[in-house]
Each structure stands twice: as C-alpha cells, then as structure tokens.
Design a protein around this motif. Structure first.
Motif, short mmCIF file in Angstrom:
data_model
loop_
_atom_site.label_atom_id
_atom_site.label_comp_id
_atom_site.label_asym_id
_atom_site.label_seq_id
_atom_site.Cartn_x
_atom_site.Cartn_y
_atom_site.Cartn_z
N MET A 1 20.07 9.93 -1.19
CA MET A 1 19.81 8.61 -0.63
C MET A 1 18.63 7.94 -1.35
O MET A 1 17.66 8.61 -1.69
CB MET A 1 19.49 8.75 0.86
N MET A 2 18.76 6.59 -1.59
CA MET A 2 17.70 5.88 -2.30
C MET A 2 16.44 5.82 -1.42
O MET A 2 16.51 5.44 -0.26
CB MET A 2 18.17 4.47 -2.60
N SER A 3 15.30 6.24 -1.99
CA SER A 3 14.10 6.19 -1.16
C SER A 3 13.44 4.81 -1.24
O SER A 3 13.46 4.16 -2.28
CB SER A 3 13.14 7.31 -1.56
N VAL A 4 12.90 4.40 -0.11
CA VAL A 4 12.34 3.04 0.01
C VAL A 4 10.90 3.15 0.44
O VAL A 4 10.56 3.96 1.30
CB VAL A 4 13.18 2.25 1.05
N THR A 5 10.02 2.35 -0.16
CA THR A 5 8.61 2.32 0.25
C THR A 5 8.37 1.02 1.01
O THR A 5 8.94 -0.01 0.65
CB THR A 5 7.69 2.28 -1.01
N ARG A 6 7.55 1.08 2.02
CA ARG A 6 7.19 -0.14 2.75
C ARG A 6 5.77 -0.54 2.38
O ARG A 6 4.86 0.30 2.42
CB ARG A 6 7.25 0.11 4.27
N VAL A 7 5.59 -1.81 2.01
CA VAL A 7 4.24 -2.30 1.69
C VAL A 7 3.94 -3.53 2.52
O VAL A 7 4.85 -4.26 2.91
CB VAL A 7 4.09 -2.66 0.18
N THR A 8 2.66 -3.77 2.75
CA THR A 8 2.30 -4.99 3.48
C THR A 8 2.37 -6.18 2.51
O THR A 8 2.29 -6.01 1.29
CB THR A 8 0.87 -4.92 4.06
N THR A 9 2.48 -7.36 3.09
CA THR A 9 2.49 -8.58 2.27
C THR A 9 1.22 -8.66 1.43
O THR A 9 1.26 -8.98 0.24
CB THR A 9 2.60 -9.81 3.20
N GLU A 10 0.08 -8.34 2.08
CA GLU A 10 -1.21 -8.44 1.37
C GLU A 10 -1.25 -7.47 0.19
O GLU A 10 -1.69 -7.82 -0.90
CB GLU A 10 -2.37 -8.10 2.32
N ALA A 11 -0.75 -6.24 0.42
CA ALA A 11 -0.80 -5.24 -0.65
C ALA A 11 0.09 -5.65 -1.82
O ALA A 11 -0.30 -5.52 -2.99
CB ALA A 11 -0.36 -3.88 -0.11
N LEU A 12 1.29 -6.18 -1.50
CA LEU A 12 2.19 -6.58 -2.59
C LEU A 12 1.58 -7.76 -3.36
O LEU A 12 1.61 -7.78 -4.60
CB LEU A 12 3.57 -6.97 -2.03
N GLN A 13 1.00 -8.68 -2.61
CA GLN A 13 0.40 -9.84 -3.28
C GLN A 13 -0.72 -9.40 -4.23
O GLN A 13 -0.81 -9.87 -5.36
CB GLN A 13 -0.13 -10.80 -2.23
N GLN A 14 -1.55 -8.49 -3.75
CA GLN A 14 -2.66 -8.00 -4.60
C GLN A 14 -2.12 -7.32 -5.86
O GLN A 14 -2.64 -7.49 -6.95
CB GLN A 14 -3.53 -7.03 -3.83
N GLN A 15 -1.03 -6.57 -5.66
CA GLN A 15 -0.45 -5.85 -6.81
C GLN A 15 0.09 -6.86 -7.85
O GLN A 15 -0.11 -6.68 -9.05
CB GLN A 15 0.68 -4.94 -6.31
N ILE A 16 0.77 -7.89 -7.37
CA ILE A 16 1.32 -8.88 -8.31
C ILE A 16 0.17 -9.66 -8.97
O ILE A 16 0.21 -9.93 -10.18
CB ILE A 16 2.31 -9.84 -7.60
#
Ligand code: NDP
Length: 339
Positions: free
Chosen positions: A1-16
């Motif tokens: 099964m494909m594994s999925v990670t959950r991130v917060t909006t803030e964390a994703l924004q900081q990463q981008i």
C-alpha cells in the motif's frame, strides 16, 4: 500500500518557501508562490499544488521570470484603477502588494480594477478571488495564457486557455467562487491521456491540419478547443481584449512568440475587478447578501452543488487531518531542496 505523510499547511508552506529561497527567489516572489501552491495542495487542486514547483523552477532557470523582482504599485492617480508593475516577477507577488489599494478603492468608489503588467502567472485564480471576497467584495479575475486553443470555426492554436474566475462574498459561509480555463479541458489533461494511452473525448481538439481528433499526440501537435463552442470562444476572446490588449500587455499568440515554447510558464498581464455589492444595490429594495443566499439555497435545493464546495470540503479535511503527501511527493520536495 502507498504510504502517505500528513503535513500541516504551515509546514508545507515553509518547505516550499525554502525550495524557492534555495533557488534564489527573494521573499516577495518565493513567499507569494509558496502561499498559492500550498493553498492548491491543501484544497486538493493537485494540478495547481506542488506539481507546479517544477515548472516554476524551470521557468526561473530559463530566465523567463525575475525571481528577485520587487513589484511596484503606481501612485494613486485618483481614478478607479490600481496599477501594479510586477517587474517581470510572479503576478501573485504584485497582487499581494496591490490588494489593500484595490480594496480601499472598491469600497470608496463602488468598484475598482487592478491591472498587473509584466507578470508570470501559473497559479489558479481562486486564491486571488478569495483574497478579495474576504473583504466583503465581489471579484472577477482573468488573464491570457499562450496560444494553444483554436477559435471555434478556426483551425490553428491562437487563443490561450485563458482562465476566468468569479467570487461573491457570503457572511456566514465560504464565498461562492468559480474558476476555470476557457478551453474545454486543461492542456495537462491531454498530456495525461497521452501518457495513459487513452483517446480524448470528441470535441476536445484538432490535429495540425485543423481536423477534429481524439488522438492526444495529434492534439498536442494541433490545437485544443474552447469550452461551449462559440460561447467559450467569445469569452476567451474577451479575455484577450480585456486582460491583454486593453491593459497594454501581451496576447496569447504574442506570449508564445516571446517564449517559443509551452513548457515554460507564460508571461503577460492580469486584470482583477472588485465590486461592492452594497454600493451597487444602494437605494434598491432588499439586502444583496440576503438575496444572494436565497439564490444559493434555491440552487442547492435542486440537488446541485455550488462551485468550490468540493474545494472547501478538502480545505476542512486538510485543516483537521493535515495535507496528505505520497511518498514520491515527499521525496520530490526533498530533492528540490538539495538540487
Ligand atoms: P474545472 O473544469 O475543473 O472547473 C473548475 C470549477 O468548476 C471549480 O470552481 C469547480 O469547483 C467547479 N465545478 C466542477 N464541477 C462542478 C459541479 N459538478 N458543479 C458545480 N461546480 C463544479 O477547471 P479547469 O480545469 O478549467 O481549471 C482548473 C484551474 O486551472 C483553475 O483554477 C484555473 O485558474 C487554472 N488555470 C490557470 C491558468 C493560468 O495561466 N494561470 C491557465 C488555465 C487554467 P470545485 O473546485 O469545488 O470542484
């Protein structure tokens, strides 16, 4: 099964933001792009989420967008126009800078327009629409693209996929927002059919000789068609007139000449209109917001859904559970950082 990670909006924004900073973007450009792409991912608009990072970086590497541009808003000339010069950067950075002036004028004058020149736009339009409806104003947003769509009755790519979006503010719920390309489907859809070895539905495209085709390969060499036949063709033409010619910026054929490719994000202008419903309805019977609610209830009452309801549901899900990223998406984000 494909594994999925959950991130917060803030964390994703900081990463981008970190990816764009590492690629040399200044805070205005990288921040604005990170905000809209994060919003796309959050709202399950996969075509305008992290998928767009690669194209954004490719356009930057090709020198076709100025990632250190500081947009400028022209001094108030007393008219209903707010003029922003994106200085070759992303439209979203110029929009963020000019938004307060647009809102102030629309409230004071009843309506106002924001003209953004010399910008690159590769994002969805709804983030801009929602930024305006959040101030209790209605909004229309449009921009050209590059020539990939034949006018109805024509044979060659000439119009862009020319997106058009509208928003109406609602006091106790999410705004009414629609946002779509004026082509029958996004160009990426044709590419996805090609990769999957699937034929296109009829009425989507013409081949290089201008004949109708359902072969995605032939369609990519030819032209896509507007949605709704002559009606979509006319709306798309209106966008070339209003958001290119009227604002003194490039039309879709000119954009393609300038770029020489459809693999980079298009550079052109953008037109944003803001309206105060109270100002327009003044002196007439009935509160426009209450009347709008009755209209929405009648539509929903028939079993129809309002546009953007899917997106707002996705947003609530992301807020509760985090934004889900597949293993390959997470790996791709890490690769972008170290490239
Ligand atoms: P779609 O054909 O997917 O239509 C999107 C709109 O229609 C959304 O508001 C959507 O709401 C609504 N909608 C979809 N199905 C229904 C339904 N059954 N009932 C009511 N409303 C519905 O969009 P496109 O593929 O044409 O465009 C996708 C995006 O691409 C847009 O955000 C557009 O701005 C962007 N784009 C940007 C370009 C650029 O140059 N910057 C160029 C071209 C497109 P919901 O989201 O809730 O499903």
């Amino acid at each position: 099964m494909m594994s999925v990670t959950r991130v917060t909006t803030e964390a994703l924004q900081q990463q981008i933001e970190a990816i764009f900073a590492a690629a040399g973007f200044n805070a205005a450009q990288g921040g604005a792009m990170a905000r809209v792409l994060t919003a796309g991912e959050r709202d399950h608009c996969k075509s305008h989420g992290i998928y767009r990072i690669e194209g954004t970086l490719r356009t930057a590497m090709a020198g076709k967008v100025n990632v250190s541009a500081e947009p400028v808003v022209a001094p108030d000339d007393g008219s209903a126009l707010v003029r922003a010069d994106a200085k070759g950067g992303f439209a979203n950075a110029a929009f963020e800078l000019a938004l307060p002036a647009l809102v102030e004028k629309a409230r004071r004058l009843g309506m106002a327009a924001l003209v953004i020149n010399d910008c690159t736009h590769l994002a969805a339009l709804w983030p801009e629409v929602e930024a305006i409806t959040a101030h209790g104003l209605a909004a229309m947003v449009m921009c050209p693209s590059y020539a990939t769509v034949a006018p109805t009755g024509g044979t060659k790519p000439f119009l862009g996929t020319n997106p058009f979006a509208f928003g109406w503010p609602r006091q106790d719920s999410d705004p009414y927002v629609f946002d779509f390309a004026t082509s029958v489907a996004a160009r990426g859809e044709v590419e996805l059919h090609r990769r999957a070895g699937k034929q296109l539905p009829e009425g989507w495209a013409l081949d290089a000789e201008g004949n109708p085709t359902t072969d995605p390969e032939a369609a990519l060499q030819g032209a896509m068609l507007p949605f709704g036949g002559h009606k979509g063709s006319a709306i798309s033409t209106m966008i070339e007139l209003m958001a290119a010619i009227m604002i003194g910026d490039m039309t879709s054929p000119e954009v393609l000449d300038y770029l020489g490719t459809t693999t980079l994000a298009p550079r052109h202008g953008e037109l944003i209109l803001a309206f105060s419903p109270e100002a327009f309805a003044r002196g007439r019977a009935g509160d426009p917001f209450a009347r709008a609610e009755a209209l929405f209830e009648a539509i929903i009452g028939q079993g129809a859904r309002l546009p953007s309801q899917r997106r707002f549901r996705a947003r609530a899900e992301s807020a509760a559970e985090g934004i889900s990223l597949t293993e390959s998406e997470t790996a791709q984000l890490e690769r972008f950082l170290t490239q």
